[in-house]
Structures are given as C-alpha cells and as structure tokens.
Motif scaffolding. Structure first.
Motif, mmCIF file in Angstrom:
data_model
loop_
_atom_site.group_PDB
_atom_site.id
_atom_site.type_symbol
_atom_site.label_atom_id
_atom_site.label_comp_id
_atom_site.label_asym_id
_atom_site.label_seq_id
_atom_site.Cartn_x
_atom_site.Cartn_y
_atom_site.Cartn_z
ATOM 1 N N ASP A 1 15.501 0.938 13.422
ATOM 2 C CA ASP A 1 16.539 1.055 12.398
ATOM 3 C C ASP A 1 17.509 -0.112 12.564
ATOM 4 O O ASP A 1 17.626 -0.663 13.661
ATOM 5 C CB ASP A 1 17.313 2.377 12.568
ATOM 6 N N ASN B 1 11.990 -4.135 7.786
ATOM 7 C CA ASN B 1 11.584 -3.710 6.436
ATOM 8 C C ASN B 1 10.174 -3.136 6.428
ATOM 9 O O ASN B 1 9.873 -2.197 5.676
ATOM 10 C CB ASN B 1 11.672 -4.881 5.453
ATOM 11 N N ASP C 1 10.399 0.392 7.737
ATOM 12 C CA ASP C 1 11.024 1.205 6.691
ATOM 13 C C ASP C 1 10.018 1.546 5.594
ATOM 14 O O ASP C 1 9.943 2.697 5.125
ATOM 15 C CB ASP C 1 12.218 0.436 6.111
ATOM 16 N N MET C 2 9.225 0.569 5.206
ATOM 17 C CA MET C 2 8.223 0.778 4.154
ATOM 18 C C MET C 2 7.159 1.784 4.598
ATOM 19 O O MET C 2 6.786 2.690 3.833
ATOM 20 C CB MET C 2 7.566 -0.564 3.812
ATOM 21 N N LYS D 1 8.728 5.350 4.691
ATOM 22 C CA LYS D 1 8.924 5.912 3.345
ATOM 23 C C LYS D 1 7.595 6.273 2.699
ATOM 24 O O LYS D 1 7.479 7.294 1.998
ATOM 25 C CB LYS D 1 9.693 4.919 2.474
ATOM 26 N N ASP D 2 6.579 5.452 2.925
ATOM 27 C CA ASP D 2 5.261 5.733 2.372
ATOM 28 C C ASP D 2 4.703 7.037 2.934
ATOM 29 O O ASP D 2 4.166 7.865 2.187
ATOM 30 C CB ASP D 2 4.317 4.573 2.677
ATOM 31 N N ARG E 1 6.393 9.562 4.154
ATOM 32 C CA ARG E 1 7.186 10.699 3.683
ATOM 33 C C ARG E 1 6.870 11.059 2.236
ATOM 34 O O ARG E 1 7.077 12.204 1.820
ATOM 35 C CB ARG E 1 8.680 10.400 3.883
ATOM 36 N N GLU E 2 6.372 10.106 1.493
ATOM 37 C CA GLU E 2 5.919 10.397 0.133
ATOM 38 C C GLU E 2 4.528 11.043 0.179
ATOM 39 O O GLU E 2 4.283 12.053 -0.501
ATOM 40 C CB GLU E 2 5.880 9.107 -0.681
ATOM 41 N N ASN F 1 13.777 5.721 10.949
ATOM 42 C CA ASN F 1 12.465 5.201 10.579
ATOM 43 C C ASN F 1 11.451 5.364 11.712
ATOM 44 O O ASN F 1 10.255 5.130 11.510
ATOM 45 C CB ASN F 1 12.564 3.731 10.192
ATOM 46 N N THR G 1 8.936 11.018 11.639
ATOM 47 C CA THR G 1 9.123 12.059 10.630
ATOM 48 C C THR G 1 8.690 13.395 11.226
ATOM 49 O O THR G 1 7.518 13.567 11.581
ATOM 50 C CB THR G 1 8.274 11.784 9.379
ATOM 51 N N HIS H 1 6.293 5.936 13.089
ATOM 52 C CA HIS H 1 5.977 4.855 12.148
ATOM 53 C C HIS H 1 6.183 3.483 12.780
ATOM 54 O O HIS H 1 6.194 2.475 12.071
ATOM 55 C CB HIS H 1 6.847 4.996 10.897
#
Length: 360
Positions: free
Chosen positions: A169, A262, A265-266, A269-270, A272-273, A289, A292, A332
């Motif tokens: 982070d 970044n 982070d990507m 987020k991917d 978590r989707e 980050n 999860t 991640h």
C-alpha cells in the motif's frame, strides 16, 4: 506450487536465482556497499526523512516488534495500542512482558477504526501509539492520517508495524510523522523470511534509543546504529537474504515504485470483483492491497484450504481462532497476475463444491 499467501510470497524468478547463488563472505567492503545501497532504496520507497536510520535484524517481524519496545519505550510510558486482531494483540502481549503501561482500542473482526475510537484517549497522557497499519488477520488497512493526527495532537510517538503494508500500500513515513517503521523480508519485499528492518526517525533515536539502558545484547539498537555507519551489523546477518533484498529493491526501482504499487492494486481489485462469482462475502471496511478475507456462510473454510493445497498445489492463508472454519485470506502480493486470479477462482469453485458436498 502457486502461493497466494501474505508471506512467504510467490517470489520473482530473478530473486530466486540470487537465492540459489553461493552466499558470499560478508565482512568486506563489497558487502557493506550492497547493504548501504539497499538501505538507500528501502528508505526511498518508505519516504523516510533524510536523517532516518535503519536497524537490520536477522529475526522475524515479532522479534523486531519486541526490539522496538525494548529500545524505544519504558515503564514510564503510557502507550495506546490498536488491538484489532492477532497482530495488534501481539503488541499488547509484548507490552505486558516488558511492563510498558498501555491502553487499548479493541476492535471486533468486522469493525472499522474511526475517530470516535481515539477520542477518549486524547487527554490521558498517551506517549506513543502502536499499530499494525494493515491488520493482516482481518485485512483492515487503518487510516494512517487519522492515527497521525492523533499522535500530533497528543505529542505521542507514532510506531508502525508496516510488515504487511510496506511496498504493498502507499506508505510515507515523513508525511505522516512516523517515528518507527517495522518491516520484514517475506512480505512486500517478496524475498525469503528471516530478515526484519526497523527504520527510526532521528527524534526517536535522540530521545529514546540513545538514552534507554536495555539489558540485552543482541537487540541493542545502539550497536546496530554504530555498525551500520560502515554498512555492517554487529552480529552475523542473513547474508543470502540480504543479497535477495538488494536484487528485489533494484527490480522495484527499475519498474518504478508507483507502477509496482499500481500492479498490486490492480490485482487486488480484480480478485475482489471476480470473487463475487463465489458464494462468499468480503469485509466492508477499507482493505489493504495485501490480502482479501473471503468469508463463508458455512463452516468449510478450512476444508477449502486443504483441498486447494492437497489437490491443486495452491496455497492461500487459513485463519486461526474462532473464525477458522469461516474465513480464508487470499494475498495479492508477489509474482501474481490477473490471469492467476482467474485460475484461482476456478479452483476455488471446485473446492467449494467438494467441501460443501462433504459437509452435507
């Protein structure tokens, strides 16, 4: 084998190649130069103040936490501990052992740290705040600005365990007035376990480290500070891991710190989707980050962990204690990609189906 774990992590090929080389003799100018070079980059990515100093310990992160308490706090202090999970509670245990008086902000597993939790401690004589900025056991990333404001308001030292947040982070030691940052090798650095680093502000060194008389040989920070002026440690360091660290830091520098963060982070987020495809949930509070938490309605988390490990050679983090059967944690960091997320989700679907059938 594929690791989706917070540490050890899926290491990069270039770093593993360094780990396979012969470990060099270390009481040399050449090794000193490697350590000084690593220190420059490590503090650069930490955004430490210009005169911050580092302590390199051949020890686990818990040892570094304990060393900070021994060198920087005394029985005359009154510290505030953010006790929001396994690692926050470790600070409580350490303060008990070393007889450092403390107050606690106790958070439940799904409770977000807010200003209201800190307000009662603004006028009770707090001298230092201790926090695991990413409470890895729950995944919560605490609000650094909120904690920094509290420390400034109370003139308290700001001591941060960033083991699961540094190089994962965004982290800025100087901006937030952090006096001590604790990191370990097997997390954001993505190298082998065994090395921990404490970066200290000049103020904390002058006020506490130079004046505290600790009865300990190995963890006496003053000896480390004196020796590192020449790029050495007072005792034998984990030389091979130090060489891995230098390689890892240069890889990050070549990629660029922002690009490196970044990417993590990507990927986070991917995942978590994509995890929405599964019959699970994730916490609503701000997440690091790094990891999860995946929450199951049925008591199958441990079984899913075992199926992924035994049948597919995939490792995620189990969760201990009362949430053992209901929560897994997926990391991640390390050499993981969006494509790896898709693969993991597919295998998690199979593992959940099998674990549910076995439960019934």
């Amino acid at each position: 084998m594929k690791l989706f774990t917070v540490g050890p992590t899926q290491m990069r090929k270039e770093v593993m190649e360094v780990g396979g080389e012969l470990v060099p003799y270390f009481r040399t100018k050449e090794f000193s130069n490697v350590m000084l070079d690593s220190d420059r980059l490590l503090k650069k990515f930490m955004h430490a103040e210009e005169n911050a100093k580092s302590i390199y310990l051949t020890a686990s992160g818990t040892a570094a936490m304990e060393a900070v308490i021994m060198n920087c706090l005394t029985s005359d202090d009154k510290v505030l501990i953010i006790d929001g999970g396994t690692f926050g509670h470790r600070f409580v245990q350490l303060c008990d052992i070393h007889e450092v008086p403390y107050e606690r902000v106790v958070l439940s597993a799904d409770e977000q740290l807010m200003e209201k939790h800190l307000r009662p401690f603004e006028n009770v004589g707090i001298t230092a705040l201790l926090v695991n900025i990413d409470e890895t056991s729950t995944g919560q990333l605490y609000d650094t600005q909120l904690l920094s404001d509290f420390c400034k308001k109370t003139s308290a030292y700001f001591i941060v365990d960033a083991i699961s947040s540094y190089l994962i982070d965004p982290f800025n030691m100087e901006k937030y007035g952090i006096d001590a940052t604790i990191v370990s090798s097997q997390k954001g650095l993505c190298i082998a376990p065994g090395l921990s680093v404490v970066v200290l502000s000049n103020k904390l060194i002058k006020d506490r480290v130079e004046n505290n008389q600790i009865h300990n040989l190995y963890f006496n920070f003053n000896e480390y500070l004196k020796n590192f002026q020449r790029g050495q440690t007072p005792f034998t360091p984990c030389v091979g891991i130090c060489m891995e660290m230098n390689k890892a830091l240069h890889l990050i520098d070549e990629q660029g710190e922002e690009n490196f963060l970044n990417h993590i982070d990507m990927v986070a987020k991917d995942f978590r989707e994509k995890v929405k495809e599964l019959p699970v949930s994730i916490p609503a509070f701000p997440l690091s980050n790094a990891v999860t938490p995946v929450i199951f309605d049925k008591p199958i988390a441990k079984k899913v962990f075992e199926i992924l490990k035994d049948d597919y050679d995939i490792y995620v983090n189990p969760t201990g204690g009362e949430r053992e059967q209901y929560v897994l944690r997926v990391a991640h960091i390390g050499d993981t990609t969006i494509e790896d997320n898709s693969m993991l989700i597919d295998y998690m679907k199979k593992a959940i189906k099998k674990a549910t059938e076995d439960l019934e």
